[in-house]
Each structure stands twice: as C-alpha cells, then as structure tokens.
Design a protein around this motif. Structure first.
Motif, PDB file in Angstrom:
ATOM      1  N   VAL A  10       0.804  -1.104  -0.068  1.00 45.34           N
ATOM      2  CA  VAL A  10       0.199  -0.009   0.229  1.00 45.34           C
ATOM      3  C   VAL A  10       0.876   1.298  -0.057  1.00 45.34           C
ATOM      4  O   VAL A  10       1.743   1.291   0.739  1.00 45.34           O
ATOM      5  CB  VAL A  10      -0.977   0.014   1.055  1.00 45.34           C
ATOM      6  CG1 VAL A  10      -1.559   1.390   1.497  1.00 45.34           C
ATOM      7  CG2 VAL A  10      -1.898  -1.318   1.157  1.00 45.34           C
ATOM      8  N   THR A  11       0.588   2.058  -0.988  1.00 47.14           N
ATOM      9  CA  THR A  11       1.400   3.332  -0.856  1.00 47.14           C
ATOM     10  C   THR A  11       0.452   4.466  -0.552  1.00 47.14           C
ATOM     11  O   THR A  11      -0.680   4.320  -1.175  1.00 47.14           O
ATOM     12  CB  THR A  11       2.169   3.526  -2.233  1.00 47.14           C
ATOM     13  OG1 THR A  11       1.124   3.609  -3.248  1.00 47.14           O
ATOM     14  CG2 THR A  11       3.290   2.350  -2.620  1.00 47.14           C
ATOM     15  N   ALA A  12       1.192   5.530  -0.083  1.00 45.21           N
ATOM     16  CA  ALA A  12       0.491   6.671   0.200  1.00 45.21           C
ATOM     17  C   ALA A  12       1.313   7.985   0.367  1.00 45.21           C
ATOM     18  O   ALA A  12       2.726   7.651   0.512  1.00 45.21           O
ATOM     19  CB  ALA A  12      -0.446   6.750   1.547  1.00 45.21           C
ATOM     20  N   SER A  13       0.722   9.056   0.381  1.00 47.89           N
ATOM     21  CA  SER A  13       1.607  10.524   0.544  1.00 47.89           C
ATOM     22  C   SER A  13       1.023  11.258   1.468  1.00 47.89           C
ATOM     23  O   SER A  13      -0.364  11.011   1.831  1.00 47.89           O
ATOM     24  CB  SER A  13       1.673  11.245  -0.721  1.00 47.89           C
ATOM     25  OG  SER A  13       2.439  10.570  -1.697  1.00 47.89           O
ATOM     26  N   THR A 108       5.838  13.596   2.900  1.00 44.63           N
ATOM     27  CA  THR A 108       6.634  11.803   3.161  1.00 44.63           C
ATOM     28  C   THR A 108       5.804  11.025   2.071  1.00 44.63           C
ATOM     29  O   THR A 108       4.535  11.080   2.324  1.00 44.63           O
ATOM     30  CB  THR A 108       6.564  11.314   4.734  1.00 44.63           C
ATOM     31  OG1 THR A 108       7.097  12.403   5.615  1.00 44.63           O
ATOM     32  CG2 THR A 108       7.188   9.878   4.705  1.00 44.63           C
ATOM     33  N   ASP A 109       6.484  10.016   1.422  1.00 44.12           N
ATOM     34  CA  ASP A 109       5.726   8.972   0.826  1.00 44.12           C
ATOM     35  C   ASP A 109       5.926   7.710   1.583  1.00 44.12           C
ATOM     36  O   ASP A 109       6.998   7.593   2.321  1.00 44.12           O
ATOM     37  CB  ASP A 109       6.573   8.870  -0.510  1.00 44.12           C
ATOM     38  CG  ASP A 109       6.359   9.813  -1.680  1.00 44.12           C
ATOM     39  OD1 ASP A 109       5.210  10.674  -1.489  1.00 44.12           O
ATOM     40  OD2 ASP A 109       7.144  10.435  -2.427  1.00 44.12           O
ATOM     41  N   VAL A 110       4.953   7.215   1.969  1.00 41.37           N
ATOM     42  CA  VAL A 110       4.914   5.843   2.632  1.00 41.37           C
ATOM     43  C   VAL A 110       4.570   4.663   1.953  1.00 41.37           C
ATOM     44  O   VAL A 110       3.569   4.721   1.085  1.00 41.37           O
ATOM     45  CB  VAL A 110       3.536   5.894   3.792  1.00 41.37           C
ATOM     46  CG1 VAL A 110       3.708   4.830   4.646  1.00 41.37           C
ATOM     47  CG2 VAL A 110       4.074   7.494   4.558  1.00 41.37           C
ATOM     48  N   VAL A 111       5.402   3.954   2.298  1.00 38.01           N
ATOM     49  CA  VAL A 111       5.035   2.356   1.726  1.00 38.01           C
ATOM     50  C   VAL A 111       4.866   1.384   2.665  1.00 38.01           C
ATOM     51  O   VAL A 111       5.947   1.225   3.327  1.00 38.01           O
ATOM     52  CB  VAL A 111       6.122   1.872   0.752  1.00 38.01           C
ATOM     53  CG1 VAL A 111       5.762   0.441   0.149  1.00 38.01           C
ATOM     54  CG2 VAL A 111       6.198   2.763  -0.423  1.00 38.01           C
ATOM     55  N   TRP A 112       3.865   0.754   2.717  1.00 35.85           N
ATOM     56  CA  TRP A 112       3.578  -0.361   3.882  1.00 35.85           C
ATOM     57  C   TRP A 112       3.281  -1.451   3.046  1.00 35.85           C
ATOM     58  O   TRP A 112       2.307  -1.700   2.271  1.00 35.85           O
ATOM     59  CB  TRP A 112       2.238  -0.127   4.703  1.00 35.85           C
ATOM     60  CG  TRP A 112       2.085  -0.773   5.712  1.00 35.85           C
ATOM     61  CD1 TRP A 112       2.354  -1.852   6.185  1.00 35.85           C
ATOM     62  CD2 TRP A 112       1.495  -0.059   6.805  1.00 35.85           C
ATOM     63  NE1 TRP A 112       1.881  -2.370   7.594  1.00 35.85           N
ATOM     64  CE2 TRP A 112       1.318  -1.303   7.796  1.00 35.85           C
ATOM     65  CE3 TRP A 112       0.672   0.990   7.352  1.00 35.85           C
ATOM     66  CZ2 TRP A 112       0.824  -0.914   9.341  1.00 35.85           C
ATOM     67  CZ3 TRP A 112      -0.093   1.082   8.627  1.00 35.85           C
ATOM     68  CH2 TRP A 112       0.001   0.099   9.478  1.00 35.85           C
ATOM     69  N   ARG A 113       4.492  -2.364   3.490  1.00 38.61           N
ATOM     70  CA  ARG A 113       4.462  -3.939   2.785  1.00 38.61           C
ATOM     71  C   ARG A 113       4.082  -4.990   3.629  1.00 38.61           C
ATOM     72  O   ARG A 113       4.637  -4.708   4.821  1.00 38.61           O
ATOM     73  CB  ARG A 113       5.690  -4.117   1.997  1.00 38.61           C
ATOM     74  CG  ARG A 113       5.997  -3.214   0.917  1.00 38.61           C
ATOM     75  CD  ARG A 113       7.310  -3.526   0.376  1.00 38.61           C
ATOM     76  NE  ARG A 113       7.749  -2.681  -0.915  1.00 38.61           N
ATOM     77  CZ  ARG A 113       8.415  -1.722  -0.580  1.00 38.61           C
ATOM     78  NH1 ARG A 113       9.024  -1.251   0.629  1.00 38.61           N
ATOM     79  NH2 ARG A 113       8.894  -0.848  -1.614  1.00 38.61           N
ATOM     80  N   ASN A 132      -4.957  -6.525   2.671  1.00 40.53           N
ATOM     81  CA  ASN A 132      -4.704  -5.255   1.886  1.00 40.53           C
ATOM     82  C   ASN A 132      -5.775  -4.257   2.226  1.00 40.53           C
ATOM     83  O   ASN A 132      -5.565  -3.044   2.334  1.00 40.53           O
ATOM     84  CB  ASN A 132      -4.950  -5.662   0.405  1.00 40.53           C
ATOM     85  CG  ASN A 132      -4.500  -4.718  -0.427  1.00 40.53           C
ATOM     86  OD1 ASN A 132      -3.444  -3.955  -0.537  1.00 40.53           O
ATOM     87  ND2 ASN A 132      -5.437  -4.089  -1.245  1.00 40.53           N
ATOM     88  N   LYS A 133      -7.108  -4.874   2.556  1.00 35.97           N
ATOM     89  CA  LYS A 133      -7.942  -3.798   3.152  1.00 35.97           C
ATOM     90  C   LYS A 133      -7.580  -3.200   4.514  1.00 35.97           C
ATOM     91  O   LYS A 133      -7.897  -1.944   4.782  1.00 35.97           O
ATOM     92  CB  LYS A 133      -9.222  -4.383   3.200  1.00 35.97           C
ATOM     93  CG  LYS A 133     -10.118  -4.429   1.764  1.00 35.97           C
ATOM     94  CD  LYS A 133     -11.378  -5.073   1.855  1.00 35.97           C
ATOM     95  CE  LYS A 133     -12.125  -3.979   2.229  1.00 35.97           C
ATOM     96  NZ  LYS A 133     -12.767  -3.142   0.961  1.00 35.97           N
ATOM     97  N   GLY A 134      -7.135  -4.154   5.186  1.00 38.34           N
ATOM     98  CA  GLY A 134      -6.794  -3.607   6.530  1.00 38.34           C
ATOM     99  C   GLY A 134      -5.499  -2.495   6.548  1.00 38.34           C
ATOM    100  O   GLY A 134      -5.725  -1.764   7.490  1.00 38.34           O
ATOM    101  N   ILE A 135      -4.498  -2.746   5.856  1.00 37.33           N
ATOM    102  CA  ILE A 135      -3.412  -1.946   5.806  1.00 37.33           C
ATOM    103  C   ILE A 135      -3.873  -0.675   5.079  1.00 37.33           C
ATOM    104  O   ILE A 135      -3.600   0.386   5.499  1.00 37.33           O
ATOM    105  CB  ILE A 135      -2.374  -2.655   4.887  1.00 37.33           C
ATOM    106  CG1 ILE A 135      -1.598  -3.798   6.085  1.00 37.33           C
ATOM    107  CG2 ILE A 135      -1.391  -1.488   4.938  1.00 37.33           C
ATOM    108  CD1 ILE A 135      -0.669  -4.378   5.462  1.00 37.33           C
TER     109      ILE A 135
END
Length: 148
Positions: A10-13, A108-113, A132-135
């Motif tokens: 999951v990626t986000a900014s 910040t760019d965030v990547v949660w793997r 995936n939905k939870g993260i």
C-alpha cells in the motif's frame, strides 16, 4: 502440502514529515490514539532498543480480549520499521515493513508492505484481500492523524 506465499503493498503520501509518522508507528502504545476504533487497545509488552518500539520491542494491538503481538525486527529512525507477527494466526511467517521517504516539500511518501505464507493451503487469496483492506484503512488513519 503446498503452501503459497502472498504479499501486499500500500502506498500513500502525506503532508506530515517522516519523523512525525515514524514516531506514531514505532510506539506501539500510541496505535489506539490514531487507529481507533479498529485498534481499541495498544500497549508495549516489551520495550525495544531504542525504547519504546525499537528492535526487540513487542506491541500488543487489537480489541480485548483479542490482541495480537508484533515484534520489531528492524528499526531505522524516521525511515523504516520492520515487524513480525508473534501471535497464532492463519498466516505463517507474517512480516510487515513501513518505509518512509521524505519529499522536498516536507511531506513523506509511505510504503507499507506485508508478506505471509498461508497456514492452510487455499486460504491465501482471502487472507491477502483482508490484509490489503486492513493496511489501507490503517494507512489512511495514520496519515490523517499525522497531518493534524
């Protein structure tokens, strides 16, 4: 038995800086502050190095009486937090990683793997979907709180 391994990303900014986001992620006792009501209880069962959530730290997360234990495996201040699930689960060898990359604009760019091996063959796709939905949900809550 042929167990499959699965992964999600999951990626986000965020407008928030990496230090703010990292502090919220690394301190397991703070998760209920930003992840409620999904995570109604959060505490540190064992402090890590550095305290509170560094390497070896164990956080308890969830809704009583169901709490999960996650142990910090790697800790790079304001950049990367790697953890493993230590509670019984339908997922074997669960490993999560949150990577923070500062941007020039101060955000910040965030990547949660996360990755895991299914414990019961055939359950992986459903577990991956839920994970995936939870993260995604936790990422939205984290970044919303960090930007306040």
């Amino acid at each position: 038995m042929n167990r499959q391994t699965y992964a999600v990303e999951v990626t986000a900014s965020s407008r928030a800086d990496a230090a703010t986001i990292f502090a919220m992620v690394a301190d397991g006792a703070r998760w209920s502050e930003w992840a409620g009501p999904v995570i109604a209880h959060s505490s540190m069962e064992r402090l890590g190095d550095p305290a509170p959530g560094g390497v070896g730290g164990v956080r308890l997360l969830g809704r009583k009486p169901v709490l999960v234990r996650e142990e910090t495996l790697e800790y790079e201040q304001d950049r990367r937090h790697v953890y493993a699930l230590r509670s019984p689960s339908p997922m074997k060898d669960y490993r999560g990683e949150i990577t923070l990359t500062p941007r020039e604009d101060g955000g910040t760019d965030v990547v949660w793997r996360a990755s895991f091996t299914e414990l019961v063959p055939g359950t992986g796709p459903v577990l991956r979907f839920g994970l995936n939905k939870g993260i995604k949900l936790l990422s939205r809550k984290l970044l919303s709180a960090a930007q306040r």
